[in-house]
Motif scaffolding. Structure first.
Motif, mmCIF file in Angstrom:
data_model
loop_
_atom_site.group_PDB
_atom_site.id
_atom_site.type_symbol
_atom_site.label_atom_id
_atom_site.label_comp_id
_atom_site.label_asym_id
_atom_site.label_seq_id
_atom_site.Cartn_x
_atom_site.Cartn_y
_atom_site.Cartn_z
ATOM 1 N N PHE A 44 0.834 -1.205 0.000
ATOM 2 C CA PHE A 44 0.000 0.000 0.000
ATOM 3 C C PHE A 44 0.869 1.257 0.000
ATOM 4 O O PHE A 44 0.617 2.206 -0.751
ATOM 5 N N HIS A 64 2.541 1.668 -3.582
ATOM 6 C CA HIS A 64 1.778 1.731 -4.829
ATOM 7 C C HIS A 64 0.470 2.517 -4.748
ATOM 8 O O HIS A 64 -0.321 2.478 -5.687
ATOM 9 N N TYR A 65 0.238 3.220 -3.643
ATOM 10 C CA TYR A 65 -0.973 4.032 -3.507
ATOM 11 C C TYR A 65 -0.604 5.477 -3.177
ATOM 12 O O TYR A 65 0.396 5.736 -2.511
ATOM 13 N N LYS A 66 -1.442 6.398 -3.644
ATOM 14 C CA LYS A 66 -1.370 7.803 -3.257
ATOM 15 C C LYS A 66 -2.735 8.213 -2.715
ATOM 16 O O LYS A 66 -3.763 7.778 -3.226
ATOM 17 N N LEU A 80 -6.200 -5.722 0.226
ATOM 18 C CA LEU A 80 -6.276 -4.458 -0.508
ATOM 19 C C LEU A 80 -7.716 -4.127 -0.876
ATOM 20 O O LEU A 80 -8.121 -2.955 -0.856
ATOM 21 N N GLU A 113 -9.487 -0.648 0.245
ATOM 22 C CA GLU A 113 -10.126 0.245 -0.721
ATOM 23 C C GLU A 113 -11.604 0.442 -0.385
ATOM 24 O O GLU A 113 -12.141 1.543 -0.547
ATOM 25 N N PHE A 164 -8.159 8.227 -3.506
ATOM 26 C CA PHE A 164 -6.869 7.573 -3.655
ATOM 27 C C PHE A 164 -6.595 7.217 -5.109
ATOM 28 O O PHE A 164 -7.497 7.145 -5.945
ATOM 29 N N GLU A 165 -5.320 7.008 -5.383
ATOM 30 C CA GLU A 165 -4.837 6.535 -6.677
ATOM 31 C C GLU A 165 -3.951 5.323 -6.432
ATOM 32 O O GLU A 165 -3.383 5.167 -5.345
ATOM 33 N N ARG A 166 -3.833 4.475 -7.434
ATOM 34 C CA ARG A 166 -2.841 3.398 -7.386
ATOM 35 C C ARG A 166 -2.201 3.259 -8.753
ATOM 36 O O ARG A 166 -2.765 3.708 -9.758
ATOM 37 N N ASP A 167 -1.025 2.619 -8.792
ATOM 38 C CA ASP A 167 -0.273 2.554 -10.048
ATOM 39 C C ASP A 167 -0.300 1.153 -10.654
ATOM 40 O O ASP A 167 0.615 0.762 -11.375
ATOM 41 N N PHE A 193 0.239 6.594 -11.745
ATOM 42 C CA PHE A 193 -0.874 6.545 -10.811
ATOM 43 C C PHE A 193 -2.163 6.985 -11.494
ATOM 44 O O PHE A 193 -2.190 7.969 -12.236
ATOM 45 N N ASN A 218 -6.411 7.613 -10.786
ATOM 46 C CA ASN A 218 -7.452 7.783 -9.786
ATOM 47 C C ASN A 218 -8.406 6.593 -9.799
ATOM 48 O O ASN A 218 -8.793 6.088 -10.855
#
Length: 700
Positions: free
Chosen positions: A60, A63-65, A239, A243, A253-256, A452, A454
């Motif tokens: 997390f 790989h998350y913002k 995860l 989420e 949040f964003e993830r890549d 990343f 959204n």
């Protein structure tokens, strides 16, 4: 045999205590201070033998913002338990919150956790665990029964009264529904597990972290993944739980990466990681040899106090027997180092190197990618020892291999850092002190490329939140189905209401937000109502020009509204009803960047309208080319087609499209078509945006 096991355990514990392996946990704050949404505390790894938990929190962080609100993360609460792959090196850390002696080795850690939970910024916490089997409320078999803990979401009680975010069971009920939309096998199904800790006087749970949190009036939830599952599947389910909770809380949040088990497996691999030790040594973790000899480490420095930098927060060096040191990635040993304990000299900052004929200045501790050859230029008062290369005719005990062009063929593969003979090291010394290491790679080092994106939270169909959103959509329908005396001014008809004198966005003060402010949609194209203040967020409804809304508050360029509850772009609103017009729709403007175009359809079109009448709508003076600014590419071929909120037969029906209804298909999602049209009836207009089964449509 038992006696030998006990003796071995006592020896191990004595070594552990002698070395004082207790390691402090680390706290990371993502998007700290953003008050637009709650602050969530995410914690993993209080039990060291539950890797799904701490690999999830570590992943997390990588790989998350967080784009709205804040998430504080403790990737592993019990790092010494993690590295030992034990539930607790000094006993079960999660049974030490009711009472604990100050002599307990975990005492300082428990006190830090308590202080952290008490922080006023934290609104709610989620704790990750791995449990055995699969929890079920009644006995099914040895694997599925009430004494198992795998694959369930847990609360100690349904509600924490009088506390914001205290609807504990509500959160986990939605969490379970969301996870179950993505399970990989029926046996993986999640369930809500209310331990009813206080009422049942559960002596074990009364000592646990989550119950302690409730005792200080802080909401706390737990998600468990089954130990029957492989690691990446456990992380996948954790995860999904994270989420879901963030979505329920309105945390953006964003993830890549795309959240699939396969992708989780790939990004869990250590091959995409690197580590730097004391800023002097860089080590790519690509297929490391199981043993690395004569590896320089600073003497008189405890391993737990070494400065280690990496994308992962669960890497570390741990003492093993007979002087060896294990390089650990969580519970996994990547390599065993046999160190040369040596004085470190930190004066050298860079080195001049000729790489494939090109002269470069390289910072110490770098990884150098080489195609054919490398040469180190002489360094005053320093020597370079390229491990795996032997300078011809050099018999010195302290070789200096500067000023020599070295080709890949000159390296001896068994001295490589990796199993494939592609990565080597060059060590730099000043007299007897170690100055730095440069890593030489004759193959590209894997690097994870981050983009990343959204993520818009979508609650599971028929879940509590989905039903709430469906009610909001229905409430929106009621706005457009009011009696004529209550209907807001419509852009489709002439009216005698006063025109607005200006078209500025509503100015809602803090004092006004208490009782809300009335505004109207000014855009001829209407406006989307979104779940959160972002154009990437889920659409929960649509409002046409002239629709009346109640503004609860302003958040930047967005207005939060009631009925349907959600967010609209403030610049699409006006304080007084807009002028009516029968002109063709305006071009899409930057002020209406969240607006969808609307279609004017015949008031006579309904369930019973013959297909032959659709081409020439009755009582409609506006030509089709003027009234419709979206593409018609499909029509209904059955008597009635349900339009659903989500692409699922189980999803709520938000409208019924009659035989012959024309519409635009926005996208195809498996067996479902995402459709859009506007129905104009005698009671007003309705924007229809939802999903219809492909088999019920023709023309696309």
């Amino acid at each position: 045999m038992i006696a030998k096991w006990l003796i071995g355990l006592l020896v191990f514990l004595s070594v552990v205590n002698a070395e004082n392996l207790v390691r402090d946990f680390e706290l990371y704050k993502l998007n700290e201070g953003d008050k637009r949404a709650p602050t969530l505390l995410l914690m993993g790894g209080i039990h060291g033998d539950e890797p799904g938990a701490y690999y999830s929190s570590d992943l997390f962080l990588r790989h998350y913002k967080i784009t709205k609100g804040s998430v504080w993360v403790v990737p592993v609460v019990n790092p010494h338990g993690m590295f030992a792959n034990m539930r607790g090196v000094y006993g079960d850390m999660n049974r030490k919150f009711a009472a604990l002696s100050s002599n307990d080795p975990d005492y300082a850690t428990i006190m830090r956790i308590k202080e952290l939970l008490a922080q006023p910024e934290i609104d709610i916490s989620l704790h990750l665990h791995d449990g055995s089997g699969y929890w079920r409320s009644h006995y099914v078999n040895a694997l599925l029964n009430p004494h198992r803990w795998g694959n369930c979401s847990v609360v100690d009680q349904p509600v924490l009264e009088g506390v914001k975010y205290g609807e504990l069971e509500g959160f986990v009920t939605q969490m379970v529904a969301d996870i179950n939309q993505h399970i990989l096998a029926p046996i993986h199904a999640y369930h809500v597990h209310n331990t009813d800790t206080k009422a049942k006087s559960d002596q074990e749970q009364l000592k646990a972290l989550t119950f302690y949190s409730l005792s200080i009036r802080k909401p706390a939830l737990t998600n468990e993944a089954s130990k029957e599952l492989d690691l990446h599947t456990r992380v996948y389910y954790h995860l999904l739980a994270i989420e879901s909770l963030m979505g329920q809380l309105g945390i953006g949040f964003e993830r890549d990466f795309e959240l699939t088990p396969k992708n989780v497996s790939q990004i869990l691999s250590p091959s995409i990681l690197q580590m730097k030790i004391e800023e002097r040594i860089s080590l790519p973790l690509v297929d490391l040899r199981p043993q690395l000899t004569h590896f320089p480490l600073p003497k008189n420095v405890s391993l737990k106090n070494l400065t280690i930098q990496s994308q992962s927060r669960i890497l570390g060096l741990v003492n093993q027997s007979k002087g060896a040191v294990e390089l650990k990635y969580g519970y996994k040993t990547l390599s065993t180092l046999y160190p040369d304990w040596i004085e470190f000299d930190n004066d050298l900052e860079s080195v001049k190197v000729i790489i494939d004929g090109v002269r470069k200045v390289v910072p110490v501790g770098s990884i150098i990618e080489v195609k054919e050859s490398i040469e180190f230029e002489p360094i005053a008062d320093h020597r370079v020892n390229v491990i795996g290369y032997v300078k011809p005719n050099d018999t010195s005990e302290r070789p200096n291999e500067t000023g020599v062009t070295i080709y890949k063929k000159d390296f001896i593969p068994r001295f490589s850092l990796d199993k494939n003979g592609q990565i080597y090291r060059a060590e730099i010394y000043k007299d007897k002190a170690f100055s730095a290491m440069l890593t030489i790679s004759f193959a590209p080092i894997p690097v994870y490329s981050s983009t990343f994106i959204n993520v818009a939270y979508q609650p599971a169909p028929h879940s509590p939140l989905a039903k709430k959103l469906a009610l909001a959509v229905n409430e929106n329908d009621k706005i457009h189905a009011l009696p004529k005396s209550q209907t807001p001014p419509s852009p489709l008809r002439e009216s005698n209401h006063k025109a607005s004198q200006e078209t500025k966005k509503p100015n809602v003060s803090k004092a006004q937000t208490r009782d809300s402010v009335v505004a109207y949609v000014k855009s001829q194209k209407g406006v989307n109502v979104r779940l959160s203040p972002s154009t990437q967020s889920a659409i929960v409804g649509k409002l046409a020009m002239g629709a009346k809304v109640e503004i609860v508050s302003n958040e930047g360029k967005w207005s939060k509204i009631k009925a349907p509850q959600g967010y609209v772009i403030s610049q699409a609103l006006i304080e007084t009803p807009p002028k009516a017009t029968n002109a063709s729709p305006l071009l899409h403007s930057p002020l209406d960047s969240d607006a969808k175009s609307v279609t004017l359809e015949s008031p006579s079109v309904g369930k019973d309208t013959p297909v032959s009448n659709l081409s020439k709508p009755a009582n409609d003076s506006v030509k089709d080319s003027q009234k419709r600014d979206y593409k018609v590419n499909a029509r209904v071929i059955v008597n009635v087609a349900n339009v659903r909120l989500a692409p699922s037969q189980e999803s709520a029906s938000i409208a019924k499209a009659p035989l012959g209804r024309e519409m635009e298909i926005l996208s195809i999602e498996g067996e479902w078509a995402h459709i859009y049209y506007v129905f104009q009836g005698s009671n007003g207009e309705r924007v229809i945006d939802g999903y219809i089964a492909k088999r019920l449509l023709k023309g696309f």
